[in-house]
Motif scaffolding. Structure first.
Motif, PDB file in Angstrom:
ATOM      1  N   ILE A 192       0.838  -1.207   0.000  1.00 12.50           N
ATOM      2  CA  ILE A 192       0.000   0.000   0.000  1.00 12.50           C
ATOM      3  C   ILE A 192       0.876   1.261   0.000  1.00 12.50           C
ATOM      4  O   ILE A 192       1.824   1.359   0.783  1.00 12.50           O
ATOM      5  N   ILE A 193       0.547   2.191  -0.885  1.00 10.85           N
ATOM      6  CA  ILE A 193       1.207   3.498  -0.908  1.00 10.85           C
ATOM      7  C   ILE A 193       0.145   4.553  -0.642  1.00 10.85           C
ATOM      8  O   ILE A 193      -0.855   4.619  -1.359  1.00 10.85           O
ATOM      9  N   LEU A 194       0.333   5.306   0.428  1.00 12.29           N
ATOM     10  CA  LEU A 194      -0.567   6.414   0.743  1.00 12.29           C
ATOM     11  C   LEU A 194       0.216   7.710   0.516  1.00 12.29           C
ATOM     12  O   LEU A 194       1.327   7.844   1.040  1.00 12.29           O
ATOM     13  N   ILE A 195      -0.327   8.631  -0.256  1.00 11.75           N
ATOM     14  CA  ILE A 195       0.342   9.922  -0.459  1.00 11.75           C
ATOM     15  C   ILE A 195      -0.565  11.018   0.101  1.00 11.75           C
ATOM     16  O   ILE A 195      -1.682  11.221  -0.388  1.00 11.75           O
ATOM     17  N   SER A 196      -0.115  11.672   1.185  1.00 12.91           N
ATOM     18  CA  SER A 196      -0.956  12.727   1.767  1.00 12.91           C
ATOM     19  C   SER A 196      -0.702  14.025   0.995  1.00 12.91           C
ATOM     20  O   SER A 196       0.456  14.384   0.742  1.00 12.91           O
ATOM     21  N   MET A 197      -1.781  14.682   0.625  1.00 12.73           N
ATOM     22  CA  MET A 197      -1.698  15.840  -0.271  1.00 12.73           C
ATOM     23  C   MET A 197      -2.343  17.077   0.340  1.00 12.73           C
ATOM     24  O   MET A 197      -2.952  17.898  -0.366  1.00 12.73           O
ATOM     25  N   GLY A 198      -2.300  17.189   1.689  1.00  6.83           N
ATOM     26  CA  GLY A 198      -2.863  18.368   2.357  1.00  6.83           C
ATOM     27  C   GLY A 198      -4.347  18.499   2.081  1.00  6.83           C
ATOM     28  O   GLY A 198      -5.067  17.485   2.089  1.00  6.83           O
ATOM     29  N   PRO A 199      -4.825  19.736   1.769  1.00  2.00           N
ATOM     30  CA  PRO A 199      -6.271  19.916   1.539  1.00  2.00           C
ATOM     31  C   PRO A 199      -6.783  19.153   0.313  1.00  2.00           C
ATOM     32  O   PRO A 199      -7.997  18.922   0.182  1.00  2.00           O
ATOM     33  N   LYS A 200      -5.850  18.698  -0.577  1.00  2.00           N
ATOM     34  CA  LYS A 200      -6.281  17.929  -1.763  1.00  2.00           C
ATOM     35  C   LYS A 200      -6.629  16.489  -1.389  1.00  2.00           C
ATOM     36  O   LYS A 200      -7.066  15.699  -2.215  1.00  2.00           O
ATOM     37  N   GLY A 201      -6.369  16.117  -0.119  1.00  2.00           N
ATOM     38  CA  GLY A 201      -6.787  14.794   0.350  1.00  2.00           C
ATOM     39  C   GLY A 201      -5.654  13.792   0.428  1.00  2.00           C
ATOM     40  O   GLY A 201      -4.497  14.156   0.624  1.00  2.00           O
ATOM     41  N   ILE A 202      -6.010  12.528   0.240  1.00  2.00           N
ATOM     42  CA  ILE A 202      -5.010  11.458   0.353  1.00  2.00           C
ATOM     43  C   ILE A 202      -5.257  10.442  -0.764  1.00  2.00           C
ATOM     44  O   ILE A 202      -6.399  10.072  -1.029  1.00  2.00           O
ATOM     45  N   LEU A 203      -4.178  10.084  -1.432  1.00  2.00           N
ATOM     46  CA  LEU A 203      -4.248   9.115  -2.540  1.00  2.00           C
ATOM     47  C   LEU A 203      -3.772   7.767  -2.005  1.00  2.00           C
ATOM     48  O   LEU A 203      -2.707   7.693  -1.385  1.00  2.00           O
ATOM     49  N   GLY A 204      -4.578   6.728  -2.224  1.00  2.00           N
ATOM     50  CA  GLY A 204      -4.208   5.386  -1.777  1.00  2.00           C
ATOM     51  C   GLY A 204      -4.094   4.473  -2.985  1.00  2.00           C
ATOM     52  O   GLY A 204      -5.020   4.421  -3.809  1.00  2.00           O
ATOM     53  N   VAL A 205      -2.975   3.765  -3.109  1.00  2.00           N
ATOM     54  CA  VAL A 205      -2.712   2.921  -4.280  1.00  2.00           C
ATOM     55  C   VAL A 205      -2.236   1.542  -3.858  1.00  2.00           C
ATOM     56  O   VAL A 205      -1.370   1.419  -2.984  1.00  2.00           O
ATOM     57  N   THR A 206      -2.870   0.513  -4.447  1.00  2.00           N
ATOM     58  CA  THR A 206      -2.359  -0.863  -4.324  1.00  2.00           C
ATOM     59  C   THR A 206      -2.254  -1.406  -5.742  1.00  2.00           C
ATOM     60  O   THR A 206      -2.676  -0.744  -6.702  1.00  2.00           O
ATOM     61  N   LYS A 207      -1.792  -2.641  -5.892  1.00  5.73           N
ATOM     62  CA  LYS A 207      -1.699  -3.250  -7.231  1.00  5.73           C
ATOM     63  C   LYS A 207      -3.098  -3.351  -7.858  1.00  5.73           C
ATOM     64  O   LYS A 207      -3.264  -3.229  -9.060  1.00  5.73           O
ATOM     65  N   ASP A 208      -4.114  -3.553  -6.998  1.00  6.02           N
ATOM     66  CA  ASP A 208      -5.460  -3.865  -7.516  1.00  6.02           C
ATOM     67  C   ASP A 208      -6.411  -2.683  -7.584  1.00  6.02           C
ATOM     68  O   ASP A 208      -7.333  -2.663  -8.398  1.00  6.02           O
TER      69      ASP A 208
END
Ligand code: TA6
Length: 309
Positions: free
Chosen positions: A217-233
């Motif tokens: 799991i890769i979580l990228i926190s982007m401040g007020p733009k929110g949070i992006l969560g990425v897995t293979k699926d």
């Protein structure tokens, strides 16, 4: 049980002034002290959300004792490794007039090889109750930039899932050991990947490449733009409502802690991401290192929009 590791805890002193001036006395309007450091902030949020966590790491001296006392008062369980040095104090200078915050993060006490040895003895003895270990923040002098990779390898060897939140070489080496999850913010992710774009699709593509390389799991926190969560699926962006920000300190820690909390409560990837965005947003609504309040998290959770990416 969720364990957190903070190798460089800090007593956070939030100092409020009304218009900082150079070469003259600035009167402190208000001051608060908090148990701080990224892993410790995660433990405090997990406690606030209603679960237990155990805080590990190095503490020493009077400031170390105060930090531990504050955590115990908040109900956080502690099992620190004692050191000869003095736990650092970080200063958060909040200027009410300019609506700015300056973070002054100290380097921390020098850690001896014997103290590092004691710490590894402790993590090697972690039992089956350890569901997740969150490893987070900077490291003090005397500790190698490879230490998170060593911790991840040791814990994976025991079947324990590790979530890593770090920057620079610590993150680069740590990724080499394939932790279960990483949670960089946009700047840390750009430094890790060399990506210049901040477009969500570009971030997602780079993160997917990392997921295919073995970090689940890769979580990228982007401040007020929110949070992006990425897995293979699957991948999603969770977008919180806009709120008035009082202090950014601990927002990323709150998001990470809430995400792991969600996984332990079997909320699943998508719902845990929504909770993470809500907790990170709730944390900016409070001063200093106050972090998020459960009632705010629950209210904001209903207002988070989630988009499949
Ligand atoms: O993220 C907030 C925080 O954990 C504060 O508590 C403050 O102590 C700081 O970050 C520590 O960060 P560092 O990168 O110096 O370990």
């Amino acid at each position: 049980m969720i364990y957190t590791i903070t190798l460089n805890p800090a007593l956070d002193r939030t100092i409020e002034v009304d218009g900082l001036v150079a070469d003259d006395a600035n009167r402190i309007l208000h001051e608060e002290r908090y148990a701080g450091g990224k892993g410790i902030d995660c433990s405090r949020v997990i406690e606030e959300l209603g679960a237990e966590s155990i805080a590990l790491g190095f503490i020493g001296g009077y400031d170390g004792l105060e930090l531990e006392g504050r955590l115990i008062n908040e109900g956080v369980l502690c099992d620190f490794t004692r050191i000869g040095g003095e736990t650092r104090v970080n200063i958060i200078l909040a200027d009410r007039k300019q609506k700015t915050q300056i973070m002054l993060n100290a380097a921390g006490p020098r850690i001896t090889p014997a103290e590092i040895g004691l710490f590894f003895q402790k993590i090697r003895s972690l039992g089956r109750d350890a569901e997740f270990v969150i490893v987070s923040g900077s490291v003090p002098p005397g500790v190698s930039q490879n230490i998170y990779a060593q911790i991840i390898t040791t814990l994976k060897g025991k079947g324990i899932r590790v979530a890593l939140d770090a920057d620079g070489e610590l993150l680069r080496h740590g990724c080499g050991a394939k932790p279960f999850l990483i949670k960089p913010n946009i700047h840390e992710f750009q430094r890790l990947t060399g990506l210049r774009s901040t477009e969500t699709d570009d971030l997602r593509e780079k993160a997917l490449h990392i997921a295919e390389g073995g970090i689940e799991i890769i979580l990228i926190s982007m401040g007020p733009k929110g949070i992006l969560g990425v897995t293979k699926d699957e991948s999603y962006r969770a977008i919180p409502p806009q709120v008035e920000a009082v202090s950014q300190v601990g927002a990323g820690d709150s998001a990470l802690a809430a995400f792991i909390y969600g996984l332990t409560k079997e909320m699943g990837f998508r719902e845990s991401l929504i909770l993470a965005a809500a907790a990170g947003t709730a944390a900016v609504m409070t001063p200093g290192t106050e972090l998020c309040k459960k009632k705010d998290v629950e209210r904001i959770q209903k207002e988070v929009t989630i988009e499949k990416r």
